[in-house]
Write a protein that holds these residues in place. Structure first.
Motif, PDB file in Angstrom:
ATOM      1  N   PRO A  21       0.898  -1.187   0.191  1.00 34.53           N
ATOM      2  CA  PRO A  21      -0.121   0.000   0.002  1.00 34.53           C
ATOM      3  C   PRO A  21       0.959   1.438   0.111  1.00 34.53           C
ATOM      4  CG  PRO A  21       0.122  -0.793   2.381  1.00 34.53           C
ATOM      5  CD  PRO A  21       0.666  -1.863   1.324  1.00 34.53           C
ATOM      6  N   TRP A  22       1.476   1.486  -1.016  1.00 35.72           N
ATOM      7  CA  TRP A  22       2.462   2.605  -1.150  1.00 35.72           C
ATOM      8  C   TRP A  22       1.760   4.078  -0.972  1.00 35.72           C
ATOM      9  CZ3 TRP A  22       7.323   1.679  -0.126  1.00 35.72           C
ATOM     10  CH2 TRP A  22       7.762   0.556  -0.831  1.00 35.72           C
ATOM     11  N   ILE A  23       2.284   4.771  -0.444  1.00 36.64           N
ATOM     12  CA  ILE A  23       1.729   6.220  -0.526  1.00 36.64           C
ATOM     13  C   ILE A  23       2.948   7.088  -1.174  1.00 36.64           C
ATOM     14  CG2 ILE A  23       1.076   8.392   0.849  1.00 36.64           C
ATOM     15  CD1 ILE A  23       0.288   6.181   2.955  1.00 36.64           C
ATOM     16  N   SER A  24       2.489   7.864  -2.060  1.00 30.13           N
ATOM     17  CA  SER A  24       3.833   8.477  -2.987  1.00 30.13           C
ATOM     18  C   SER A  24       4.000   9.823  -1.942  1.00 30.13           C
ATOM     19  CB  SER A  24       3.064   9.219  -4.342  1.00 30.13           C
ATOM     20  OG  SER A  24       4.180  10.033  -4.731  1.00 30.13           O
ATOM     21  N   LEU A  25       5.273   9.810  -1.769  1.00 32.88           N
ATOM     22  CA  LEU A  25       5.787  11.053  -1.014  1.00 32.88           C
ATOM     23  C   LEU A  25       6.460  12.203  -1.913  1.00 32.88           C
ATOM     24  CD1 LEU A  25       6.394  12.603   1.602  1.00 32.88           C
ATOM     25  CD2 LEU A  25       8.614  10.949   1.738  1.00 32.88           C
ATOM     26  N   ASN A  26       5.619  13.157  -2.129  1.00 26.42           N
ATOM     27  CA  ASN A  26       5.825  14.166  -3.296  1.00 26.42           C
ATOM     28  C   ASN A  26       5.583  15.569  -2.994  1.00 26.42           C
ATOM     29  OD1 ASN A  26       2.971  14.088  -3.278  1.00 26.42           O
ATOM     30  ND2 ASN A  26       3.109  13.061  -5.061  1.00 26.42           N
ATOM     31  N   GLU A  27       5.322  15.957  -1.507  1.00 29.71           N
ATOM     32  CA  GLU A  27       5.083  17.121  -0.834  1.00 29.71           C
ATOM     33  C   GLU A  27       6.030  17.155   0.345  1.00 29.71           C
ATOM     34  OE1 GLU A  27       3.206  19.532  -2.352  1.00 29.71           O
ATOM     35  OE2 GLU A  27       2.720  18.432  -4.088  1.00 29.71           O
ATOM     36  N   ILE A  28       6.548  18.452   0.389  1.00 26.69           N
ATOM     37  CA  ILE A  28       7.485  18.582   1.686  1.00 26.69           C
ATOM     38  C   ILE A  28       6.366  18.394   2.927  1.00 26.69           C
ATOM     39  CG2 ILE A  28       8.895  20.385   3.387  1.00 26.69           C
ATOM     40  CD1 ILE A  28      10.537  20.536   0.646  1.00 26.69           C
ATOM     41  N   ALA A  33       3.347  15.861   8.728  1.00 27.02           N
ATOM     42  CA  ALA A  33       2.121  14.707   8.774  1.00 27.02           C
ATOM     43  C   ALA A  33       2.718  13.279   8.819  1.00 27.02           C
ATOM     44  CB  ALA A  33       1.376  14.566   7.283  1.00 27.02           C
ATOM     45  N   ILE A  34       3.776  12.737   8.487  1.00 32.50           N
ATOM     46  CA  ILE A  34       4.363  11.616   8.902  1.00 32.50           C
ATOM     47  C   ILE A  34       5.009  11.609  10.501  1.00 32.50           C
ATOM     48  CG2 ILE A  34       6.476  10.294   8.377  1.00 32.50           C
ATOM     49  CD1 ILE A  34       6.229  10.981   5.442  1.00 32.50           C
ATOM     50  N   MET A  35       5.555  12.803  10.742  1.00 33.43           N
ATOM     51  CA  MET A  35       5.913  12.904  12.121  1.00 33.43           C
ATOM     52  C   MET A  35       4.814  12.713  12.901  1.00 33.43           C
ATOM     53  SD  MET A  35       9.045  15.591  12.414  1.00 33.43           S
ATOM     54  CE  MET A  35       9.245  15.106  14.004  1.00 33.43           C
ATOM     55  N   GLU A  36       3.807  13.321  12.783  1.00 31.93           N
ATOM     56  CA  GLU A  36       2.535  13.182  13.613  1.00 31.93           C
ATOM     57  C   GLU A  36       1.692  11.876  13.617  1.00 31.93           C
ATOM     58  OE1 GLU A  36       0.383  15.071  16.321  1.00 31.93           O
ATOM     59  OE2 GLU A  36       2.077  16.115  15.345  1.00 31.93           O
ATOM     60  N   ALA A  37       1.705  11.370  12.377  1.00 29.95           N
ATOM     61  CA  ALA A  37       1.047  10.005  12.354  1.00 29.95           C
ATOM     62  C   ALA A  37       1.903   9.130  13.042  1.00 29.95           C
ATOM     63  CB  ALA A  37       0.871   9.933  10.778  1.00 29.95           C
ATOM     64  N   SER A  38       3.201   9.103  13.015  1.00 27.45           N
ATOM     65  CA  SER A  38       4.013   8.168  13.698  1.00 27.45           C
ATOM     66  C   SER A  38       3.732   8.205  15.191  1.00 27.45           C
ATOM     67  CB  SER A  38       5.515   8.650  13.557  1.00 27.45           C
ATOM     68  OG  SER A  38       5.811   9.589  14.466  1.00 27.45           O
ATOM     69  N   LYS A  39       3.177   8.975  15.709  1.00 20.38           N
ATOM     70  CA  LYS A  39       2.618   8.947  17.095  1.00 20.38           C
ATOM     71  C   LYS A  39       1.419   7.734  17.363  1.00 20.38           C
ATOM     72  CE  LYS A  39       4.001  13.621  18.064  1.00 20.38           C
ATOM     73  NZ  LYS A  39       3.684  14.869  18.223  1.00 20.38           N
ATOM     74  N   ASN A  72      -1.482  -1.515   9.722  1.00 23.29           N
ATOM     75  CA  ASN A  72      -0.228  -1.614  10.827  1.00 23.29           C
ATOM     76  C   ASN A  72       0.820  -0.771  10.581  1.00 23.29           C
ATOM     77  OD1 ASN A  72       1.049  -2.986   8.467  1.00 23.29           O
ATOM     78  ND2 ASN A  72       0.848  -4.874   9.435  1.00 23.29           N
ATOM     79  N   ALA A  73       0.788   0.161   9.441  1.00 19.91           N
ATOM     80  CA  ALA A  73       1.763   0.824   9.054  1.00 19.91           C
ATOM     81  C   ALA A  73       1.548   1.827   7.758  1.00 19.91           C
ATOM     82  CB  ALA A  73       3.230   0.263   8.949  1.00 19.91           C
ATOM     83  N   ASP A  74       2.098   2.972   7.766  1.00 20.20           N
ATOM     84  CA  ASP A  74       1.725   3.756   6.467  1.00 20.20           C
ATOM     85  C   ASP A  74       3.300   3.417   5.939  1.00 20.20           C
ATOM     86  OD1 ASP A  74      -0.633   4.724   6.933  1.00 20.20           O
ATOM     87  OD2 ASP A  74       0.054   6.463   8.053  1.00 20.20           O
ATOM     88  N   LEU A  75       3.284   3.351   4.648  1.00 20.37           N
ATOM     89  CA  LEU A  75       4.284   3.181   3.646  1.00 20.37           C
ATOM     90  C   LEU A  75       4.477   4.196   2.517  1.00 20.37           C
ATOM     91  CD1 LEU A  75       6.801   1.129   3.016  1.00 20.37           C
ATOM     92  CD2 LEU A  75       5.152  -0.271   1.725  1.00 20.37           C
ATOM     93  N   TYR A  76       5.601   5.092   2.849  1.00 26.90           N
ATOM     94  CA  TYR A  76       5.880   5.811   1.738  1.00 26.90           C
ATOM     95  C   TYR A  76       6.773   5.703   0.633  1.00 26.90           C
ATOM     96  CZ  TYR A  76       2.978   9.125   4.325  1.00 26.90           C
ATOM     97  OH  TYR A  76       1.886   9.759   5.101  1.00 26.90           O
ATOM     98  N   TYR A  77       6.581   5.904  -0.437  1.00 24.74           N
ATOM     99  CA  TYR A  77       7.656   5.850  -1.684  1.00 24.74           C
ATOM    100  C   TYR A  77       8.033   6.959  -2.088  1.00 24.74           C
ATOM    101  CZ  TYR A  77       9.128   4.492  -6.463  1.00 24.74           C
ATOM    102  OH  TYR A  77       9.950   4.464  -7.432  1.00 24.74           O
ATOM    103  N   LEU A  78       9.344   7.523  -2.101  1.00 23.86           N
ATOM    104  CA  LEU A  78      10.133   8.532  -2.485  1.00 23.86           C
ATOM    105  C   LEU A  78      10.980   8.292  -3.697  1.00 23.86           C
ATOM    106  CD1 LEU A  78      10.621  11.702  -2.037  1.00 23.86           C
ATOM    107  CD2 LEU A  78      12.281  10.978  -0.377  1.00 23.86           C
ATOM    108  N   ILE A 106       9.791   5.388  11.191  1.00 20.07           N
ATOM    109  CA  ILE A 106       9.581   6.544  12.190  1.00 20.07           C
ATOM    110  C   ILE A 106       8.524   6.230  13.321  1.00 20.07           C
ATOM    111  CG2 ILE A 106       9.066   9.079  12.473  1.00 20.07           C
ATOM    112  CD1 ILE A 106      10.149   8.228   9.011  1.00 20.07           C
ATOM    113  N   LYS A 107       8.696   6.169  14.474  1.00 27.86           N
ATOM    114  CA  LYS A 107       7.817   6.089  15.660  1.00 27.86           C
ATOM    115  C   LYS A 107       7.989   7.431  16.507  1.00 27.86           C
ATOM    116  CE  LYS A 107       6.494   1.961  17.131  1.00 27.86           C
ATOM    117  NZ  LYS A 107       6.446   0.868  17.746  1.00 27.86           N
ATOM    118  N   ASN A 108       6.854   7.650  16.952  1.00 28.50           N
ATOM    119  CA  ASN A 108       6.660   8.798  17.795  1.00 28.50           C
ATOM    120  C   ASN A 108       7.809  10.031  17.657  1.00 28.50           C
ATOM    121  OD1 ASN A 108       5.178   7.485  19.620  1.00 28.50           O
ATOM    122  ND2 ASN A 108       6.800   6.033  20.219  1.00 28.50           N
ATOM    123  N   GLY A 109       7.596  10.315  16.311  1.00 32.33           N
ATOM    124  CA  GLY A 109       8.301  11.498  15.813  1.00 32.33           C
ATOM    125  C   GLY A 109       9.772  11.137  15.445  1.00 32.33           C
TER     126      GLY A 109
END
Length: 129
Positions: A21-28, A33-39, A72-78, A106-109
Motif C-alpha cells: 500500500p504505497w503512498i507517494s511522498l511528493n510534497e514537503i 504529517a508523517i511525524m504526527e502520524a508516527s505517534k 499496521n503502518a503507512d508506507l511512503y515511496y520517495l 519512524i515512530k513517535n516522531g
C-alpha cells in the motif's frame, strides 16, 4: 512472442505480483504529517532511485519479503530523482545521512531504525509494527 514474455513478463505474472500500500511522498508538507502520524502507527519511508539497478533490486526484494498493510503502518515511496528536495529534507528533518536505496522507520516522531542497500532486507519490520 515467447521471447518477449520471458524478458518483459506477461500480464499473468503481473496479476500475481504482490502489491504494497504505497503512498507517494511528493510534497514537503507530508513530512510533518508523517511525524504526527508516527505517534499512532509506524511510518515507513522507502527512498528509491529509479535509475539505479541496485535500488530496483532492493525494492523488489522488499516488496517480496514484507507484508505491510495500511492498518499496521503507512508506507511512503520517495522517487529520489523527481523529488530530490524532499529527499534532502528527509535527511535534515529525521537526522539521517542520505543513501539510496534507503528505508526509514519512524515512530513517535523519530527514526527508530534506518538501513540502506542490502541491509534493508535485514530489518525486522515486524518488531516495529
Amino acid at each position: 512472442m515467447g521471447l518477449f514474455k520471458s524478458i518483459f513478463g506477461s500480464n499473468e505474472q503481473q496479476k500475481d505480483a504482490k502489491i504494497l500500500p504505497w503512498i507517494s511522498l511528493n510534497e514537503i508538507h507530508q513530512l510533518d504529517a508523517i511525524m504526527e502520524a508516527s505517534k499512532v502507527k509506524p511510518q515507513f519511508i522507502f527512498k528509491h532511485s529509479t535509475r539505479c539497478g541496485i535500488s530496483k533490486m532492493v525494492l523488489n526484494q522488499f516488496v517480496k519479503a514484507y507484508s505491510l498493510n495500511a492498518q499496521n503502518a503507512d508506507l511512503y515511496y520517495l522517487d529520489l530523482l523527481n523529488y530530490r528536495e524532499i529527499s534532502n529534507e528527509v535527511g535534515y528533518k529525521f537526522q539521517v545521512m542520505h543513501q539510496s536505496p534507503q528505508l526509514l522507520i519512524i515512530k513517535n516522531g523519530v527514526v527508530v531504525t534506518h538501513a540502506s542497500h542490502g541491509d534493508i532486507n535485514d530489518v525486522e519490520v515486524s518488531s516495529f509494527i
